[in-house]
Design a protein around this motif. Structure first.
Motif, mmCIF file in Angstrom:
data_model
loop_
_atom_site.group_PDB
_atom_site.id
_atom_site.type_symbol
_atom_site.label_atom_id
_atom_site.label_comp_id
_atom_site.label_asym_id
_atom_site.label_seq_id
_atom_site.Cartn_x
_atom_site.Cartn_y
_atom_site.Cartn_z
ATOM 1 N N ALA A 178 51.412 69.408 -15.514
ATOM 2 C CA ALA A 178 51.878 68.758 -14.283
ATOM 3 C C ALA A 178 52.269 67.307 -14.525
ATOM 4 O O ALA A 178 52.044 66.438 -13.690
ATOM 5 C CB ALA A 178 50.808 68.845 -13.202
ATOM 6 N N GLY A 179 52.853 67.018 -15.698
ATOM 7 C CA GLY A 179 53.296 65.669 -15.999
ATOM 8 C C GLY A 179 52.206 64.733 -16.458
ATOM 9 O O GLY A 179 52.454 63.540 -16.661
ATOM 10 N N LEU A 180 50.991 65.226 -16.657
ATOM 11 C CA LEU A 180 49.871 64.393 -17.081
ATOM 12 C C LEU A 180 49.348 64.873 -18.434
ATOM 13 O O LEU A 180 49.282 66.081 -18.688
ATOM 14 C CB LEU A 180 48.737 64.452 -16.057
ATOM 15 N N PRO A 181 48.976 63.925 -19.316
ATOM 16 C CA PRO A 181 48.413 64.352 -20.598
ATOM 17 C C PRO A 181 47.028 64.952 -20.396
ATOM 18 O O PRO A 181 46.250 64.490 -19.558
ATOM 19 C CB PRO A 181 48.342 63.039 -21.394
ATOM 20 N N LEU A 182 46.744 65.981 -21.152
ATOM 21 C CA LEU A 182 45.434 66.620 -21.104
ATOM 22 C C LEU A 182 44.915 66.650 -22.534
ATOM 23 O O LEU A 182 45.349 67.470 -23.346
ATOM 24 C CB LEU A 182 45.537 68.032 -20.529
ATOM 25 N N ARG A 183 44.012 65.753 -22.834
ATOM 26 C CA ARG A 183 43.540 65.620 -24.217
ATOM 27 C C ARG A 183 42.260 66.426 -24.426
ATOM 28 O O ARG A 183 41.178 65.897 -24.662
ATOM 29 C CB ARG A 183 43.332 64.152 -24.553
ATOM 30 N N LEU A 184 42.416 67.735 -24.309
ATOM 31 C CA LEU A 184 41.330 68.665 -24.557
ATOM 32 C C LEU A 184 41.864 69.781 -25.451
ATOM 33 O O LEU A 184 43.064 70.077 -25.431
ATOM 34 C CB LEU A 184 40.806 69.247 -23.241
#
Length: 712
Positions: free
Chosen positions: A338-344
Motif C-alpha cells: 500500500a505504498g509503505l515499506p514493510l521491513r519484515l
C-alpha cells in the motif's frame, strides 16, 4: 504438527481469496478439497459456512451445499452430520484481512508517539518518486493523520544511553490529549529504541492508563532494527491493522469452538493465533505465501529434487502472484504494501491486478483495458448471475468455450455459469470497441490479461538475470491452468507442471508450511570488533533463540531448528546482503560468514573488496518446526490411452476466425501414464486446464499433469 502423528490427524488448510475461499482437508495422506464463496464483509462467515459444507457439521443453521469434491470420507462426531465432537486436530489459515485493511485504507484509527522532533518522519519518507516522469506526484494518504501524531520528550544516543530521560509529567499531558482523540491503536517509535526499549515500554505503560481499550505496537518489539523511516512505517502498519486482525481472528476462533488455529505469515511459516494477533503486519502476504510453499513441495516431489527450479504462477479471482524459486523459496527483508515499506521477512512475491474477476472496459482513448479493478466475490463475473454487468476475464473464457458451465466446480451447480449473460456482456464490449464480435472481444480480454501476467513473470525472471526456459512453470489458483500454456509459449517455457489439485494448492501449502518464528536485533558493529568481543554477538543470539523457543513451545514445537543470519555490508555502503552464520556463534563461524559475504557480493555485484572493513548490521534468527508432511503414494505408470477419461468434443476459440474442435477430458478419470495432445481441455472440480494446439500432456505417477511444448 510434523511427523507420523500429523498424518493421522484431520488437518484443514483454509485460504481466503478474492472470489472463493478454498479448503483442503488432509487425513492419512489423502486430501479432500472444497470451495465456498468468499464473504468480503466478514471472511469468518464464509469460512464457517464452508467448513459446515466440507464436514457436513452444523456450525451454522444453514443447510450444507454439495460444493465439495468427494475424495475422503470424513467422519464427524458419531458419523455423519449429526452431533458429537469435531475430530480434527488443527486449522491453518491464510487471510487477506490485514492486506485488505491496508489497500482499502480501512484500518483502525491510529495514533503515533515519537521522540520530540520526529513526528513527521512517516510523512517525509524517503522522497522516492514512484512515477519518475509524472510532473505531479500523488501520494497515498498516511495511515496516521497529522493531528494524531504526538511527541515525547526523551532521547537516547546511538548506543542506547539516555541523553534526555523520559519526561513522564509531560507525557501525562500528551496522554490526555491522545485519549481525547479516541484512537483504537497506538504506535510507539522512539529514536534508537532498538538499542534500549526502556523508554518505549515505560511510555506505553503511561499511555495505557489513559487508553485502556487501545492496542499498542512498540517498534522495539516489532522491528528492533535501524533505519528510522522503515521502522516507523512498519510499526504503524502493525498498529493500523492490529485491532481489526485481532477481532477477526478471535471471532473466527470463537465461531470454530476453540479449534486450534495457526495463521500463515508472509515469510512462508505458520504461527499461532496469539502471535498473529499481536503482530499482524507479518500476515500481509499470508495466502500467496502458502501457494509458493505448496508449489515448491509439489515440484520437489515430482522432480525428485530438494532444489527444484520453478516459477510459481498463482492466478485467482482478483490478482496474480508470481515467484521465481532458483532451487529454494526466495525470501527478502524488504517489501512494500500500500505504498509503505514493510521491513519484515517475506517470500519474494510479485503481484499484479489480473485475475479471473478483472474487469474489461474501454478507456477514454477508445482502447481496451483489463484490470486492475475486479468484480471480486460480490457481484463477481457477469456469468455468476449475482448482479455483475461488466465483463471479466472469466466471462471471456466462458464465451471462448474454455470454461464450461456443466463442468464448473465439478458440475455441482452450486455456482452456475450464465453463458448467455456473458455473451451479451462481451457483445456490448465488442460494440464499444467498434463492431468486434463477442469472440474477438473475448480474445482481446484474454490477451491483455496475459500480457499483464507475462510482464509479472518477466519481472521475477528475465529482469533478474534468470532465463525462464530453464525453469518449470507451476500454474495454480482457480484460473492459473486456464492461461498457463499461453504464458509458457510467450516465455519460451518448455514444461508446465499442474499438480493434482491446483485450484486449492495455496490451502494445501498452508498445511505443509513450517511453524516459524523470526526475530532480529540491530548490531551495527565492525566484524573485526565483534571477533574481539564475540560474546556480544553470541549473547544476542541466545536472547533471540530463547524468544523463539518460548513462542514455538506454545505451538507444540519442543526442539525447534534455529537458523541465524547476518545482514552485512562494506563500511560506507547503504545496503546489505544477508549471509547465514552457523550456530553456536563463535569466532570461526563469524569468519566463515564474512567470507560468505565476500563471495555473495562478488556473485551479486561482480566485485568483492576482501581487504575492506565489513560491518555487521543486523542479526536475524529463524526458529522453525516441521509442518504437515503428507506421504502420497507414487503409482506405477499404466497405459498411454486416455480415452476412458474422454468426455467428447466442443468448439473452442483459439483464434478469431473460427472455433477449433477440442477434446475434453475428466481429470478424475485420467490415470498415470495417460498421454494426449492439444487442443484439449481438462475439467476438474477446482480448476480447468486449457491445452492449446502444439502442446502435449502426460500424467505422472503422482497424478501431476505435465504439459510440454511440441517442437516441430
Amino acid at each position: 504438527m510434523g511427523g507420523k502423528g500429523a498424518n493421522s490427524m484431520k488437518l484443514i488448510g483454509i485460504d481466503v481469496g478474492g472470489t472463493f475461499t478454498d479448503f483442503v482437508l488432509l487425513e492419512e495422506g489423502r486430501i479432500r478439497v472444497h470451495k465456498s464463496p468468499t464473504t468480503p464483509d466478514d471472511q469468518s462467515r464464509g469460512i464457517v459456512a464452508g467448513l459446515s459444507e466440507l464436514l457436513s457439521f452444523p456450525f451454522l443453521s444453514e443447510a450444507p451445499s454439495p460444493l465439495s469434491q468427494n475424495g475422503v470420507g470424513v467422519g464427524v462426531g458419531g458419523g455423519g452430520g449429526g452431533g458429537g465432537e469435531r475430530e480434527w486436530g488443527l486449522i491453518v489459515h491464510g487471510t487477506t484481512a490485514a492486506t485488505n485493511a491496508l489497500l482499502e485504507r480501512k484500518g483502525a484509527r491510529t495514533a503515533l508517539l515519537t521522540t520530540a522532533g520526529f513526528a513527521d518522519v512517516i510523512e517525509i519518507g524517503r522522497q522516492n518518486r514512484p512515477h519518475l516522469y509524472a510532473l505531479h506526484q500523488q501520494r497515498a494518504p498516511q495511515l496516521v493523520l497529522a493531528e494524531l501524531r504526538f511527541e515525547a520528550i526523551e532521547r537516547l544516543d546511538v548506543d542506547g544511553n539516555a541523553l534526555t530521560p523520559l519526561n513522564e509529567a509531560a507525557l501525562e499531558e500528551v496522554a490526555q490529549q491522545m485519549a481525547a482523540a479516541h484512537p483504537e491503536s497506538v504506535a510507539v517509535v522512539f529514536l534508537f529504541s532498538y538499542r534500549n526499549p526502556a523508554h518505549e515500554e515505560r511510555a506505553a505503560g503511561i499511555l495505557a492508563r489513559h487508553l485502556p481499550n487501545a492496542t499498542f505496537s512498540l517498534s522495539s518489539h516489532i522491528l528492533p532494527e535501524y533505519r528510522e523511516y522503515e521502522r516507523t512505517a512498519t510499526t504503524v502498519v502493525n498498529a493500523y491493522v492490529q485491532p481489526l486482525a485481532e477481532r477477526y481472528l478471535r471471532r473466527l476462533s470463537a465461531a470454530l469452538g476453540g479449534t486450534p488455529i495457526r495463521v500463515m505469515q508472509s515469510n512462508g511459516g505458520a504461527i499461532g493465533i496469539e502471535q498473529a494477533s499481536a503482530e499482524p503486519a507479518r500476515l500481509v502476504l499470508s495466502g500467496p505465501a502458502g501457494g509458493v510453499v505448496g508449489a515448491f513441495a509439489a515440484a520437489a516431489q515430482a522432480l525428485e529434487s530438494d532444489t527444484p527450479h520453478i516459477i510459481t504462477f498463482d492466478m485467482g479471482g482478483t490478482s496474480t502472484d508470481v515467484a521465481l524459486c532458483p532451487g529454494q523459496i526466495p525470501r527478502t527483508g524488504e517489501s512494500e504494501i500500500a505504498g509503505l515499506p514493510l521491513r519484515l521477512p517475506v517470500i519474494d512475491i510479485h503481484t499484479v491486478g489480473a485475475g479471473g474477476g478483472s474487469l474489461a472496459f474501454v478507456d477514454a482513448g477508445g482502447g481496451m483495458r483489463v484490470g486492475p479493478q475486479s468484480a471480486g466475490a460480490v457481484p463477481g463475473p457477469v456469468c455468476y448471475g449475482r448482479g455483475g454487468t461488466q465483463p471479466t476475464v472469466t466471462d471471456a473464457n466462458l464465451v471462448l468455450g474454455r470454461l464450461d458451465g456443466g463442468n464448473f466446480l465439478g458440475g455441482t451447480g452450486a455456482v452456475g455459469l450464465d453463458a448467455a449473460a456473458a455473451l451479451a456482456a462481451l457483445t456490448r464490449l465488442g460494440d464499444e470497441l467498434g463492431g468486434y464480435s463477442p469472440q474477438e472481444a473475448a480474445l482481446g480480454v484474454v490477451r491483455i490479461a496475459n500480457a499483464t501476467m507475462e510482464r509479472a513473470l518477466r519481472r521475477v525472471s528475465v529482469e533478474r538475470g534468470h532465463d525462464p526456459r530453464a525453469f518449470a512453470l507451476i500454474p495454480f489458483g482457480g484460473a492459473g491452468p486456464l492461461h498457463a500454456c499461453d504464458l509458457g509459449s510467450s516465455l519460451g517455457v518448455q514444461k508446465i507442471l499442474i499438480p493434482p489439485s491446483p485450484g486449492v494448492l495455496s490451502a494445501l501449502g498452508l498445511l505443509m508450511a513450517d511453524v516459524v518464528h523470526e526475530n532480529a536485533q540491530a548490531i551495527l558493529c565492525d566484524a573485526t570488533a565483534l571477533t574481539a568481543d564475540i560474546d556480544f554477538l553470541a549473547g544476542h543470539f541466545e536472547r533471540l533463540a530463547e524468544q523463539s523457543r518460548a513462542v514455538l513451545a506454545g505451538e507444540g514445537v519442543a526442539d525447534p531448528r534455529l537458523e541465524a543470519a547476518l545482514d552485512m555490508r562494506y563500511r560506507g555502503q547503504s545496503y546489505e546482503l544477508t549471509v547465514p552464520i552457523a550456530a553456536p556463534i563463535s569466532r570461526d563461524s563469524l569468519a566463515d560468514a564474512v567470507a560468505g559475504f565476500h563471495s555473495l557480493h562478488l556473485q551479486r555485484y561482480g566485485y568483492a573488496m576482501t581487504e575492506a572493513a565489513v560491518e555487521v548490521v543486523t542479526l536475524r534468527l529463524r526458529g522453525s518446526g516441521p509442518g504437515a508432511q503428507p506421504e502420497f503414494q507414487r503409482q506405477p505408470l499404466g497405459p498411454t490411452d486416455a480415452s476412458p477419461a474422454f468426455l467428447g468434443e466442443k468448439p473452442v476459440w483459439f483464434q478469431a476466425d473460427s472455433p477449433t474442435p477440442t477434446a475434453t477430458y475428466d481429470r478424475s478419470r485420467l490415470t498415470p501414464g495417460n498421454r494426449f495432445t492439444g487442443p484439449a481441455i481438462v475439467y476438474q472440480f477446482d480448476t480447468t486446464t486449457v491445452i492449446p494446439p502444439g502442446w502435449a500432456a502426460q500424467v505422472d505417477g503422482w497424478g501431476n499433469l505435465w504439459l510440454k511444448k511440441i517442437n516441430h
